[in-house]
Motif scaffolding. Sequence first.
Motif, short mmCIF file in Angstrom:
data_model
loop_
_atom_site.label_atom_id
_atom_site.label_comp_id
_atom_site.label_asym_id
_atom_site.label_seq_id
_atom_site.Cartn_x
_atom_site.Cartn_y
_atom_site.Cartn_z
N HIS A 9 0.91 -1.14 0.09
CA HIS A 9 -0.08 -0.15 0.23
C HIS A 9 0.87 1.15 0.02
CE1 HIS A 9 -3.96 1.83 1.39
NE2 HIS A 9 -3.33 2.67 1.02
N HIS A 41 -4.21 6.84 -5.17
CA HIS A 41 -5.59 7.23 -5.09
C HIS A 41 -6.00 7.30 -6.39
CE1 HIS A 41 -5.72 7.51 -0.78
NE2 HIS A 41 -4.53 8.25 -1.01
N GLU A 64 -5.75 2.52 -5.53
CA GLU A 64 -6.70 2.39 -4.34
C GLU A 64 -7.82 3.24 -4.97
OE1 GLU A 64 -5.29 4.52 -0.82
OE2 GLU A 64 -6.78 3.50 0.46
N HIS A 71 -12.46 2.35 0.92
CA HIS A 71 -11.32 2.40 0.00
C HIS A 71 -10.85 0.82 -0.29
CE1 HIS A 71 -9.50 6.63 1.56
NE2 HIS A 71 -10.70 6.70 1.06
N HIS A 109 -7.90 -0.77 5.07
CA HIS A 109 -8.12 -0.28 6.24
C HIS A 109 -9.45 0.12 6.51
CE1 HIS A 109 -8.79 3.46 4.13
NE2 HIS A 109 -7.27 3.39 3.54
N ASP A 174 0.23 2.16 4.09
CA ASP A 174 -0.33 3.43 3.37
C ASP A 174 0.83 4.31 3.42
OD1 ASP A 174 -2.38 4.96 2.42
OD2 ASP A 174 -3.51 4.63 4.17
ZN LIG Z 1 -7.12 4.68 1.83
#
Ligand SMILES: [Zn+2]
Length: 328
Positions: A9, A41, A64, A71, A109, A174
């Motif tokens: 991620h 994203h 993502e 998400h 998440h 992340d």
């Molecule tokens: Zn996210």
Amino acid sequence: MNWFACELHCHTVHSDGQFTPALLREKARELSLDGIALTDHNTLSGFDTIAKDGQSPCVLRGIEWTTFYGHMLVMDCGEFVDWREVRPDNIDEKTREITSKGGVAGAAHPFALGSPMCTGCYWDFNVRRWDDISFMEVWSGPSPWSQPSRGRTFALWNDLLDRGCHIAGTFGRDWHSDPAAGEAFACTWLGSERAFLTGDGMAGALKNGRVCVSAGPLLTVRAVSREGDAWPGDVIPAGEADFFFAADPDRRKELLHPRDLRPETFRLVGTGGRTVSEAPFSALPARIRIEAAPGWYRGELWGTLGNETCLLAFTSPLYAVDNDWKEV
Ligand SMILES: [Zn+2]
Ligand SMILES: [Zn+2]
């Protein structure tokens, strides 16, 4: 089975990360990671700029899906699937489309509040069919072993496994920028029969559940049943089975371990999230023999980190099924 250290991620300047894709890869190389997934994203554009040079770490093409309802990480999808149309009630059709185009979907998440608090980080999709969701980020962000949301995430994961879903558990850093002082992270290890990791190998491991997550030592569990060897993600026949736990506390020790990590106990956890059996941690593989009932089984490693007793590592589940198990 070979196990490769991965970060699944990552964000770059193609969305809200601070690194270019090339610099991110350089940072991953400094951590001795074998593979990273680019998951900006709602865009795949970063992947096009990464050199396809066959060097480590290899790069998995991902995105993502960043929506008001949650998400979702989508890896290695051969064709574009339009994330702009996703809503809580059509998520099943979307994940079906992703897998039919060769992609692998995972819930990111699911209980994060976001930082700063944001709408959409929380998983609000009304999934009725989990067959096309291969993995769930059950650990996320810095110090995931002590994050308050971890209990709820594991409860959701266990509940889905109890309902018969086959879902791997992953960690996602992340990754947006350099760590703040004192921040420590876990690592997702992906298993492959091949000697070298590729993007395809990463996607295949996620699809097949060949996944272990650890705050430090690589934890592996191999099950030996009357049908032979099996690894996380595999189906085994119900009945007598030996689970061999192994942890390699030295692998990538300087780079990935929090310094004050002390492994203590191997734990075999099964259906309902219940502890089936335990063995003291040892450098040599430990054997736990059970009469496996139909259901799921995963390995866990418990110990201390600083002053805290906590889960240090866990594998994705193996699945035990009754007699006509080969049909499943
Ligand atoms: Zn996210
Ligand atoms: Zn993210």
